[in-house]
Design an enzyme around this catalytic site. Structure first.
Site, PDB file in Angstrom:
ATOM      1  N   ILE A  47     -39.704  12.785   8.193  1.00 28.35           N
ATOM      2  CA  ILE A  47     -38.487  12.869   9.010  1.00 28.35           C
ATOM      3  C   ILE A  47     -38.171  11.492   9.589  1.00 28.35           C
ATOM      4  CG2 ILE A  47     -37.332  14.013  10.927  1.00 28.35           C
ATOM      5  CD1 ILE A  47     -39.435  16.216  10.789  1.00 28.35           C
ATOM      6  N   SER A  52     -37.220  11.802  18.754  1.00 25.56           N
ATOM      7  CA  SER A  52     -36.346  12.330  19.807  1.00 25.56           C
ATOM      8  C   SER A  52     -35.297  13.271  19.216  1.00 25.56           C
ATOM      9  CB  SER A  52     -35.637  11.188  20.551  1.00 25.56           C
ATOM     10  OG  SER A  52     -34.750  10.499  19.678  1.00 25.56           O
ATOM     11  N   TYR A 216     -18.918   5.790  12.827  1.00 29.18           N
ATOM     12  CA  TYR A 216     -19.828   6.925  12.715  1.00 29.18           C
ATOM     13  C   TYR A 216     -19.252   7.987  11.783  1.00 29.18           C
ATOM     14  CZ  TYR A 216     -22.796  10.860  14.021  1.00 29.18           C
ATOM     15  OH  TYR A 216     -23.658  11.934  13.974  1.00 29.18           O
TER      16      TYR A 216
END
Length: 335
Positions: A47, A52, A216
């Protein structure tokens, strides 16, 4: 006796809070959970950004089910802190390995893959979770000089995934889970300006930060195109590739664009509609582990169910983005 005005003043906020709580409970009924609880012993999950937010909660769920999880994180100290917290909660959970990976550096990606290949025979599931959202007026770039959203969110994962392909093939049936967002529907891919210089210069002139970040959104669209192309390229190989939208989640991803006072003004909306990181991770875990979707590839999932994107994908754009990405990785600089 308490004056009626005092009772009224006290009753209004209490009523609002109760109403918002009920609305959130009603909304959360639509936020599906991954019901699969199969033991994952012997499975290795990698991952990115596992220290977080959604990555952390995903890792926690997989460790609880005895999976081995590689925490691929830019800050190795934070990765170790996250592992310590999970181990405290789950002393009998699966193995956790912290490893340093900076997706803004091709050299870091290469070193990371070299170490992974030396230590692991296979990777069962790769979860491309890490991402950045930075105000465009900061004009941040990767080590190779790419615009930060394009370089980290797309190119970094593009390069990492292709370098790990041998390990994924050894684990078949294996999976690649690409964490995207429905914000991809607001994205645009301009091959003449992949580093969005025009938008960055406009942001510098305006100053401050905007809640809508085209860098983004564009990178999330590129994630979607990448996953679709990869699924097509790997069809019938035993490697499934799927996209996930976690939903609107309470993580630190948008820490640059959402200020403290926004939380006050937007509190009713946030309380009613914002998922926790744990709730956001459910669909990621679902796509990484659920047997019901084995063999399904090239799909977009939200709330543990297939999602039909409103974006009109173009096969020519998909092919061109793949080819251009390969050229940029090879050149190791913007062209």
């Amino acid at each position: 006796m308490v004056p009626s005005t005092v009772v009224y003043v006290a009753a209004v906020p209490i009523s609002v809070i109760v109403a918002l709580g009920l609305l959130r409970k009603w909304r959360s009924r639509k936020w599906a959970s991954c019901v699969s609880n199969t033991c994952l012993r012997g499975k290795t999950f990698l991952i990115t950004g596992a220290n977080s937010g959604i990555g952390y909660e995903t890792a926690k769920s997989l460790v609880r089910r005895k999976g081995r999880v590689i925490f691929a994180c830019r800050d190795i100290a934070k990765a170790k802190e996250a592992i310590a917290l999970i181990r405290k909660e789950q002393p009998l959970g699966g193995e956790m390995i912290p490893m340093q990976l900076d997706l803004s550096s091709f050299e870091s990606i290469e070193k990371f893959v070299e170490i992974v290949k030396a230590g692991f025979h296979k990777i069962d599931v790769l979860i491309n979770n890490a991402g950045v959202v930075v105000p465009l007026n900061q004009d941040l770039k990767t080590k190779e000089g790419f615009e930060i959203h394009f370089g980290v969110n797309h190119l970094g994962h593009f390069y990492l995934t292709n370098l790990l392909m041998d390990l994924l093939k050894r684990a078949t049936p294996s999976r690649i889970v690409v964490v995207s967002s429905t914000l991809h529907e607001r994205g645009n891919i301009n091959f003449d300006d992949l580093n969005i210089r025009k938008e960055i210069e406009q942001a510098k002139k305006k100053g401050g930060s905007s809640r809508h970040n085209p860098g983004y959104s564009n990178s999330k669209l590129m994630n979607a195109y990448f996953a679709r192309a990869l699924a097509c390229n790997l069809r019938n190989t035993g490697i499934d590739v799927n996209l996930v939208c976690p939903g609107f989640c309470a993580t630190n991803l948008f820490r640059y664009s959402i200020k403290w006072y926004h939380y006050i003004f937007m509190a009713p909306i946030l309380i009613a509609f914002m998922k926790t990181a744990k709730q956001g991770s459910e669909t990621v875990v679902f796509c990484a582990t659920d047997h019901s979707i084995e063999g399904k590839t090239g799909k977009f999932y939200r709330d543990c169910a297939e999602y039909n994107s409103k974006y009109n994908f173009d096969k020519d754009v998909e092919t061109k983005l793949w080819n251009v990405s390969e050229e940029l990785v090879k050149a190791r600089k913007p062209l």
